[in-house]
Scaffold this active site. Structure first.
Site, PDB file in Angstrom:
ATOM      1  N   HIS A 155     -22.334 -33.895  -1.744  1.00  0.00           N
ATOM      2  CA  HIS A 155     -21.997 -32.796  -0.832  1.00  0.00           C
ATOM      3  C   HIS A 155     -21.894 -31.483  -1.614  1.00  0.00           C
ATOM      4  O   HIS A 155     -22.389 -30.438  -1.187  1.00  0.00           O
ATOM      5  CB  HIS A 155     -20.658 -33.138  -0.164  1.00  0.00           C
ATOM      6  CG  HIS A 155     -20.427 -32.475   1.154  1.00  0.00           C
ATOM      7  ND1 HIS A 155     -19.249 -32.600   1.843  1.00  0.00           N
ATOM      8  CD2 HIS A 155     -21.204 -31.669   1.919  1.00  0.00           C
ATOM      9  CE1 HIS A 155     -19.314 -31.913   2.979  1.00  0.00           C
ATOM     10  NE2 HIS A 155     -20.491 -31.341   3.037  1.00  0.00           N
ATOM     11  N   HIS A 189     -18.918 -37.372  -2.352  1.00  0.00           N
ATOM     12  CA  HIS A 189     -18.360 -36.017  -2.477  1.00  0.00           C
ATOM     13  C   HIS A 189     -19.249 -35.171  -3.385  1.00  0.00           C
ATOM     14  O   HIS A 189     -19.519 -34.004  -3.129  1.00  0.00           O
ATOM     15  CB  HIS A 189     -16.960 -36.071  -3.096  1.00  0.00           C
ATOM     16  CG  HIS A 189     -15.890 -36.537  -2.163  1.00  0.00           C
ATOM     17  ND1 HIS A 189     -15.671 -35.968  -0.947  1.00  0.00           N
ATOM     18  CD2 HIS A 189     -14.964 -37.519  -2.296  1.00  0.00           C
ATOM     19  CE1 HIS A 189     -14.643 -36.583  -0.348  1.00  0.00           C
ATOM     20  NE2 HIS A 189     -14.211 -37.532  -1.147  1.00  0.00           N
ATOM     21  N   GLU A 228     -16.877 -41.377  -4.446  1.00  0.00           N
ATOM     22  CA  GLU A 228     -16.782 -40.102  -5.161  1.00  0.00           C
ATOM     23  C   GLU A 228     -18.157 -39.467  -5.312  1.00  0.00           C
ATOM     24  O   GLU A 228     -18.299 -38.247  -5.292  1.00  0.00           O
ATOM     25  CB  GLU A 228     -16.110 -40.297  -6.531  1.00  0.00           C
ATOM     26  CG  GLU A 228     -14.663 -40.778  -6.455  1.00  0.00           C
ATOM     27  CD  GLU A 228     -13.788 -39.955  -5.518  1.00  0.00           C
ATOM     28  OE1 GLU A 228     -14.036 -38.739  -5.350  1.00  0.00           O
ATOM     29  OE2 GLU A 228     -12.843 -40.529  -4.929  1.00  0.00           O
TER      30      GLU A 228
HETATM   31 ZN   LIG Z   1     -12.635 -38.854  -0.885  1.00  0.00          ZN
END
Ligand SMILES: [Zn+2]
Length: 681
Positions: free
Chosen positions: A477, A474, A471
């Site tokens: 990002h 993510h 996570e």
């Molecule tokens: Zn994911």
């Protein structure tokens, strides 16, 4: 109403939502007001403003104001779900989805973007600006902007009905999950289950004001019972309840998703037809990296072929072990996780529960920040000034090497009542740097770990450490983006089948010795993860990897098939389709009563419809990307810098393929994934 507008904390959110003041009663007035105002403002701009980038920035700001109001509402609905938030959310949701559908079909807006593309100034735009404009035009066209007025109305009706069906689907899953519990007073019935889970069962019993233990179907409760309980009947009872959730077989059908799924597939098929696609999968793939459902099915089938023999071998080993060592004849599906764990312990003398003693949350977080900080040249500090929605939530500031604050995030790690299960990252605030809006990205990181007890910090299993890193990938990002316009910044606009690249990439660090040692300290001795355990962990990493691969391929094939083989005149029962896929793919048995699709929220309530294959697709990308670190050094700062610059910061300012090639120097190859999974190829 007026008061709810004047003092409404959801309007004018500037960098951070104010969680001290946001309440359910603010939601509907804010959303009604902002949607109305946005429509008026947009139409006024389109009528009077010139077709220029400056006007685009005004449109972006309008959109962002609404997004910033909606984000905390949907977030609180997910993590503080109670009747009030559920009602508030449900009242807003049709307005939001109708607004979204209207905007995505707004021919004035479509003409505006076409006007930008056709303007003289377009040639002077940066590549990012150009892509923003052409992506917008593509998305408008995918949303049926060229439909007749009558068909547009039909389109909006379908989109709204789909979104209501998704909400019903996921509420059914949540309600079905929460409707079940087992109250057990005799601890002997729970023999074999680790202390951490027993502590949770006791805590839940206390919350429900009874003596003893309270078992539920929530993940942190269900998984340890199924994996460790020596009590076979208990496992069977839980397995049955879990695998019939939200079907006609549980709760007297009160939360049955059978008809909901049928309706969802029909609505999706109608939507695709309306937009000129043969199947919903074609519509779904139109803006993905994969090119067609045939390509996806071939990709998945190829992986099935490469994994199946090893999967069969793994399962045969499991059966033999269960029979010979555990005396289980007639092995059933509810025995599999249990035998699998026992075999894993016997072969590798390692268990997630043994590993859990090494990973106290504060130390893991420090280790995570350390590796990420070194690779990407950033630092983390707790930011206690921000308001939060629950006492367990922490918030952080991220700075670059110049000491400049670049981004912020909230971490909400522990399971509690009213919080949706699973782990996820969501953007709270998008990065924008325009003439009108200057804001830094803010992220929500949500997990459902076993909470700390009165006198001990929370400890994570290694699997949970992996989840956290995933996570966080993510999150990076979303947070490290340098793209200055929201449609392309962070994870926005990234192809679905490439969006897992940074998250799955981050998982690799959880198998690096130096990283693990840095973030481990044994519960009693305080020692870091010892070498022998690390070696076993590495050896165990690919334990049953083919079985797990096949499970994911089963879900992916089921998903792509129901969305690419839909027959309007003769809709096939999804349970039958699922069982047919299992015949080709699965090597482990599943009972007749299993109703897995009824709780498959990813594809029936989330964004993964005809896109579940994305996990495997992106694994190819992430494994291949990480193999550059393996080749040049895991702590290699140049590789870290390249990954940050070519992938993390880029958002969707280029295609995922362009980002990948810029980082790797070539197109992705499948071999690294199979190698990382220990599957011969
Ligand atoms: Zn994911």
């Amino acid at each position: 109403m007026t008061n709810n507008i004047e003092n409404n904390p959801l309007l004018n959110i500037n960098q951070f939502p104010d969680y001290d003041t946001i309440a359910p009663e603010h939601a509907l007035p804010a959303i009604e007001y902002l949607c109305d105002k946005a429509k008026t403002d947009i139409n006024e701009l389109l009528a009077n403003a010139p077709i220029t980038w400056e006007t685009y920035e005004q449109l972006e700001a309008i959109d962002d104001t609404l997004g910033k109001a909606w984000s905390p509402i949907s977030h609180l609905h997910s993590v503080m779900n109670n009747d009030e938030w559920r009602n508030a959310y449900q009242a807003c949701q049709p307005i939001i989805s109708q607004y979204g559908a209207e905007m995505s079909q707004h021919s004035g807006l479509y003409n505006f973007y076409c006007g930008l593309r056709d303007s003289d100034a377009f040639a002077t735009y940066t590549d990012t600006q150009k892509k923003l404009v052409t992506d917008a035009i593509r998305d408008f066209e995918l949303s049926g902007v060229s439909l007749s007025d009558e068909k547009k109305a039909e389109y909006q009706r379908l989109v709204q009905s789909a979104s209501e069906l998704y909400t019903t689907f996921s509420n059914n899953v949540l309600d079905a999950t929460q409707s079940f519990h087992l109250h057990i007073t005799d601890e002997q019935e729970l023999a074999g289950i680790p202390d951490s889970a027993l502590a949770l069962y006791r805590q839940l019993a206390e919350q429900n004001e009874v003596e003893g233990f309270w078992l539920t179907l929530d993940f942190p409760s269900y998984v340890p019972a199924l994996t460790y309980a020596d009590n076979r009947e208990l496992r069977e009872k839980l397995y049955y309840a879990y695998n019939t959730r939200a079907s006609e077989l549980s709760d007297d059908g009160a939360f049955d998703n059978t008809d909901i799924i049928e309706a969802i597939l029909a609505v999706r098929s109608d939507l695709a037809a309306l937009l000129g696609f043969e199947q919903y999968a074609d519509l779904s793939l139109a803006n993905k990296m994969a090119e067609s459902s045939v390509q996806v099915i071939n990709f998945l089938t190829d992986l099935v072929k490469k994994s199946k023999a090893q999967g069969e071998k793994e399962y045969a080993e499991l059966l033999a072990y269960g029979k010979e060592k555990l005396g289980l004849s007639d092995i059933q599906p509810w025995d599999i996780a249990y035998i699998s764990e026992k075999l894993k312990q016997a072969e590798y003398a390692i268990s997630q529960e043994q590993l859990r003693e090494y990973f106290p949350v504060p130390k893991v977080i420090d280790g995570l920040f350390d590796i990420v900080g070194r690779l990407f040249k950033i630092t983390f500090s707790e930011n206690s000034a921000l308001s939060k929605w629950h006492k367990d939530v922490q918030s952080f500031t991220v700075k670059n090497t110049d000491g400049e604050e670049i981004t912020y995030f909230y971490m909400d790690l522990y399971a509690r009542q009213g919080k949706n299960g699973g782990a996820w990252m969501n953007g709270a605030i998008d990065k924008i740097d325009s003439r009108l809006v200057q804001q830094k990205p803010v992220a929500y990181l949500t997990c459902n770990f076993i909470p700390p007890t009165d006198n001990l910090p929370a400890y994570l299993s290694h699997d949970e450490v992996v989840t956290l890193f995933h996570e966080f990938g993510h999150g990076l990002h979303h947070m490290l983006t340098t793209v200055t316009h929201s449609p392309l910044s962070g994870i926005n606009g990234v192809e679905w089948d490439a969006v897992e690249l940074p998250s799955q990439f981050m998982e690799n660090f959880c198998f690096e010795k130096a990283v693990l040692q840095k973030m481990s300290a044994h519960k009693e001795t305080g020692e870091a993860l010892p070498d022998d355990l690390f070696d076993k962990l590495t050896a165990a990493k690919n334990y049953h990897s083919a079985l797990m691969m096949l499970r994911q391929l089963e879900f992916s094939l089921f998903d792509i098939k129901i969305h690419s083989e839909y027959d309007t005149d003769n809709p096939q029962d999804v349970i039958t389709t699922w069982k047919n896929v299992r015949k080709d793919v699965a090597v482990t048995p599943s009972p007749e009563y299993a109703r897995f699709p009824m709780s498959f929220s990813h594809i029936f309530a989330g964004g993964y419809a005809a896109g579940y294959f994305s996990y495997k697709w992106a694994e190819v990308l992430s494994a291949d990307a990480f193999s550059r670190f393996e080749e040049e050094g895991v702590y290699n700062e140049n590789v870290g810098k390249a990954f940050k610059q070519e992938i993390l910061q880029r958002g969707s300012s280029r295609t995922a393929m362009e980002n990948f090639i810029a980082f790797r120097g070539r197109e992705p190859e499948i071999t690294a994934l199979l190698r990382h999974n220990g599957i011969a190829c």
